[in-house]
Design a protein around this motif. Structure first.
Motif, PDB file in Angstrom:
ATOM      1  N   GLU A  34       0.831  -1.203   0.000  1.00 14.67           N
ATOM      2  CA  GLU A  34       0.000   0.000   0.000  1.00 14.67           C
ATOM      3  C   GLU A  34       0.864   1.250   0.000  1.00 14.67           C
ATOM      4  O   GLU A  34       0.564   2.229  -0.686  1.00 14.67           O
ATOM      5  CB  GLU A  34      -0.934   0.004   1.220  1.00 14.67           C
ATOM      6  CG  GLU A  34      -2.020  -1.048   1.169  1.00 14.67           C
ATOM      7  CD  GLU A  34      -2.838  -1.095   2.451  1.00 14.67           C
ATOM      8  OE1 GLU A  34      -4.015  -1.444   2.355  1.00 14.67           O
ATOM      9  OE2 GLU A  34      -2.289  -0.780   3.528  1.00 14.67           O
ATOM     10  N   ILE A  35       1.913   1.229   0.767  1.00 14.28           N
ATOM     11  CA  ILE A  35       2.836   2.377   0.819  1.00 14.28           C
ATOM     12  C   ILE A  35       3.492   2.586  -0.548  1.00 14.28           C
ATOM     13  O   ILE A  35       3.598   3.710  -1.041  1.00 14.28           O
ATOM     14  CB  ILE A  35       3.888   2.169   1.929  1.00 14.28           C
ATOM     15  CG1 ILE A  35       3.229   2.184   3.309  1.00 14.28           C
ATOM     16  CG2 ILE A  35       4.974   3.238   1.847  1.00 14.28           C
ATOM     17  CD1 ILE A  35       4.138   1.798   4.438  1.00 14.28           C
ATOM     18  N   ASN A  36       3.917   1.500  -1.200  1.00 18.75           N
ATOM     19  CA  ASN A  36       4.550   1.596  -2.513  1.00 18.75           C
ATOM     20  C   ASN A  36       3.579   2.138  -3.568  1.00 18.75           C
ATOM     21  O   ASN A  36       3.952   2.925  -4.437  1.00 18.75           O
ATOM     22  CB  ASN A  36       5.097   0.242  -2.954  1.00 18.75           C
ATOM     23  CG  ASN A  36       6.349  -0.140  -2.191  1.00 18.75           C
ATOM     24  OD1 ASN A  36       7.017   0.728  -1.623  1.00 18.75           O
ATOM     25  ND2 ASN A  36       6.648  -1.422  -2.158  1.00 18.75           N
ATOM     26  N   LYS A  37       2.302   1.731  -3.500  1.00 24.35           N
ATOM     27  CA  LYS A  37       1.307   2.243  -4.445  1.00 24.35           C
ATOM     28  C   LYS A  37       1.130   3.739  -4.275  1.00 24.35           C
ATOM     29  O   LYS A  37       1.065   4.493  -5.246  1.00 24.35           O
ATOM     30  CB  LYS A  37      -0.048   1.536  -4.232  1.00 24.35           C
ATOM     31  CG  LYS A  37      -0.161   0.199  -4.865  1.00 24.35           C
ATOM     32  CD  LYS A  37      -1.556  -0.342  -4.649  1.00 24.35           C
ATOM     33  CE  LYS A  37      -1.672  -1.751  -5.176  1.00 24.35           C
ATOM     34  NZ  LYS A  37      -3.012  -2.314  -4.941  1.00 24.35           N
ATOM     35  N   LYS A  92       2.195   9.284  -6.212  1.00 27.34           N
ATOM     36  CA  LYS A  92       2.753  10.614  -5.935  1.00 27.34           C
ATOM     37  C   LYS A  92       3.879  10.931  -6.928  1.00 27.34           C
ATOM     38  O   LYS A  92       3.969  12.029  -7.462  1.00 27.34           O
ATOM     39  CB  LYS A  92       3.258  10.675  -4.498  1.00 27.34           C
ATOM     40  CG  LYS A  92       3.712  12.050  -4.093  1.00 27.34           C
ATOM     41  CD  LYS A  92       4.125  12.112  -2.657  1.00 27.34           C
ATOM     42  CE  LYS A  92       4.569  13.542  -2.361  1.00 27.34           C
ATOM     43  NZ  LYS A  92       5.129  13.676  -1.053  1.00 27.34           N
ATOM     44  N   ARG A  93       4.741   9.957  -7.198  1.00 23.97           N
ATOM     45  CA  ARG A  93       5.836  10.157  -8.162  1.00 23.97           C
ATOM     46  C   ARG A  93       5.296  10.453  -9.558  1.00 23.97           C
ATOM     47  O   ARG A  93       5.773  11.324 -10.263  1.00 23.97           O
ATOM     48  CB  ARG A  93       6.715   8.901  -8.198  1.00 23.97           C
ATOM     49  CG  ARG A  93       8.110   9.162  -7.709  1.00 23.97           C
ATOM     50  CD  ARG A  93       9.015   7.959  -7.860  1.00 23.97           C
ATOM     51  NE  ARG A  93       9.006   7.207  -6.607  1.00 23.97           N
ATOM     52  CZ  ARG A  93       8.642   5.943  -6.472  1.00 23.97           C
ATOM     53  NH1 ARG A  93       8.278   5.240  -7.499  1.00 23.97           N
ATOM     54  NH2 ARG A  93       8.656   5.367  -5.298  1.00 23.97           N
ATOM     55  N   GLU A 143       5.940  13.793 -11.746  1.00 25.06           N
ATOM     56  CA  GLU A 143       6.512  13.738 -13.090  1.00 25.06           C
ATOM     57  C   GLU A 143       5.614  14.456 -14.096  1.00 25.06           C
ATOM     58  O   GLU A 143       6.088  15.193 -14.954  1.00 25.06           O
ATOM     59  CB  GLU A 143       6.715  12.279 -13.521  1.00 25.06           C
ATOM     60  CG  GLU A 143       7.851  11.583 -12.830  1.00 25.06           C
ATOM     61  CD  GLU A 143       7.902  10.102 -13.171  1.00 25.06           C
ATOM     62  OE1 GLU A 143       7.084   9.635 -13.991  1.00 25.06           O
ATOM     63  OE2 GLU A 143       8.764   9.413 -12.593  1.00 25.06           O
ATOM     64  N   HIS A 144       4.303  14.240 -13.980  1.00 32.48           N
ATOM     65  CA  HIS A 144       3.365  14.906 -14.884  1.00 32.48           C
ATOM     66  C   HIS A 144       3.424  16.425 -14.697  1.00 32.48           C
ATOM     67  O   HIS A 144       3.451  17.177 -15.675  1.00 32.48           O
ATOM     68  CB  HIS A 144       1.948  14.392 -14.638  1.00 32.48           C
ATOM     69  CG  HIS A 144       0.923  15.010 -15.549  1.00 32.48           C
ATOM     70  ND1 HIS A 144       0.907  14.765 -16.897  1.00 32.48           N
ATOM     71  CD2 HIS A 144      -0.087  15.879 -15.299  1.00 32.48           C
ATOM     72  CE1 HIS A 144      -0.079  15.448 -17.449  1.00 32.48           C
ATOM     73  NE2 HIS A 144      -0.701  16.133 -16.502  1.00 32.48           N
ATOM     74  N   ARG A 145       3.454  16.906 -13.460  1.00 35.45           N
ATOM     75  CA  ARG A 145       3.535  18.333 -13.168  1.00 35.45           C
ATOM     76  C   ARG A 145       4.832  18.922 -13.727  1.00 35.45           C
ATOM     77  O   ARG A 145       4.836  19.987 -14.342  1.00 35.45           O
ATOM     78  CB  ARG A 145       3.439  18.545 -11.661  1.00 35.45           C
ATOM     79  CG  ARG A 145       3.001  19.920 -11.267  1.00 35.45           C
ATOM     80  CD  ARG A 145       2.763  20.095  -9.765  1.00 35.45           C
ATOM     81  NE  ARG A 145       1.938  19.050  -9.167  1.00 35.45           N
ATOM     82  CZ  ARG A 145       2.354  18.157  -8.260  1.00 35.45           C
ATOM     83  NH1 ARG A 145       3.598  18.190  -7.827  1.00 35.45           N
ATOM     84  NH2 ARG A 145       1.556  17.245  -7.767  1.00 35.45           N
ATOM     85  N   ASN A 146       5.944  18.211 -13.578  1.00 35.90           N
ATOM     86  CA  ASN A 146       7.231  18.682 -14.111  1.00 35.90           C
ATOM     87  C   ASN A 146       7.230  18.710 -15.633  1.00 35.90           C
ATOM     88  O   ASN A 146       7.783  19.614 -16.252  1.00 35.90           O
ATOM     89  CB  ASN A 146       8.378  17.796 -13.613  1.00 35.90           C
ATOM     90  CG  ASN A 146       8.643  17.980 -12.137  1.00 35.90           C
ATOM     91  OD1 ASN A 146       8.271  19.012 -11.562  1.00 35.90           O
ATOM     92  ND2 ASN A 146       9.261  16.993 -11.517  1.00 35.90           N
ATOM     93  N   TYR A 147       6.598  17.717 -16.249  1.00 39.93           N
ATOM     94  CA  TYR A 147       6.523  17.677 -17.707  1.00 39.93           C
ATOM     95  C   TYR A 147       5.715  18.863 -18.229  1.00 39.93           C
ATOM     96  O   TYR A 147       6.117  19.536 -19.172  1.00 39.93           O
ATOM     97  CB  TYR A 147       5.892  16.363 -18.172  1.00 39.93           C
ATOM     98  CG  TYR A 147       5.619  16.330 -19.649  1.00 39.93           C
ATOM     99  CD1 TYR A 147       6.666  16.155 -20.560  1.00 39.93           C
ATOM    100  CD2 TYR A 147       4.329  16.515 -20.150  1.00 39.93           C
ATOM    101  CE1 TYR A 147       6.422  16.144 -21.916  1.00 39.93           C
ATOM    102  CE2 TYR A 147       4.084  16.510 -21.505  1.00 39.93           C
ATOM    103  CZ  TYR A 147       5.135  16.315 -22.384  1.00 39.93           C
ATOM    104  OH  TYR A 147       4.893  16.327 -23.732  1.00 39.93           O
TER     105      TYR A 147
END
Length: 177
Positions: free
Chosen positions: A11-14, A19-20, A24-28
């Motif tokens: 669950e933590i990894n999901k 979030k990652r 990435e989308h925001r940075n793109y």
């Protein structure tokens, strides 16, 4: 009593992966919005701007002197069609064209745009076999070599694109003399 929620590693990894992905989308998106052409601010910026679609090239020529304002003259459509047919005929002699223009110059508009957006001079320059003497005759009778086609091409552009070097040199000599 306080309820404590314990999350499993999957669950933590999901949650971290989501979030990652959002980061990435925001940075793109910000990088795309901040992107600018590589020539901005250089000496090439003004040269790489698009040209207006109807640019008229200047002509400095003692040869080009329109005798009559052809735009106000009354145009006989049948005679205008004969001029175009005469120009389309590959066996046209300069003498025949001179006679036709001398007799009918008051009934035609030598700079009239056709349905395809070109003048008779443009039509001659489009063909790879356009004759220099025919072009000179058209210009003597008032054809304006400075006019551009509907797409922004001048007679010089069309002659160079069709590979007619003699006609291209003649049109250059008109501009430079």
């Amino acid at each position: 009593m306080i309820a404590l929620s314990i999350k499993t590693p999957s669950e933590i990894n999901k949650k971290l992966a989501l979030k990652r992905k959002a980061d990435e989308h925001r940075n793109y998106i910000t990088s795309v919005n901040n992107k600018r052409p590589c020539y901005r601010g250089t000496i090439y910026e003004s040269r790489l701007l698009p040209m207006p679609p109807s640019t008229v090239l200047p002509v400095y020529s003692p040869v080009y002197r329109p005798a009559v304002d052809r735009h106000t003259a009354s145009v006989d459509e049948s005679v205008q069609a004969k001029l175009l047919a005469l120009l389309d005929d590959t066996a046209t002699k300069t003498h025949d064209l001179k006679e036709f223009l001398a007799e009918n110059s008051d009934k035609i508009n030598i700079n009239q745009y056709g349905e395809d957006g070109v003048t008779p001079l443009h039509r001659l320059c489009q063909t790879g076999s356009g004759d220099v003497e025919v072009a000179a005759t058209l210009i003597r009778f008032g054809a304006d070599p400075r006019l551009t086609s509907r797409d922004g091409w001048s007679a010089f552009h069309m002659a160079s694109f069709s590979g007619n070097i003699k006609l291209m040199r003649y049109l250059m000599s008109i501009r430079s003399s």
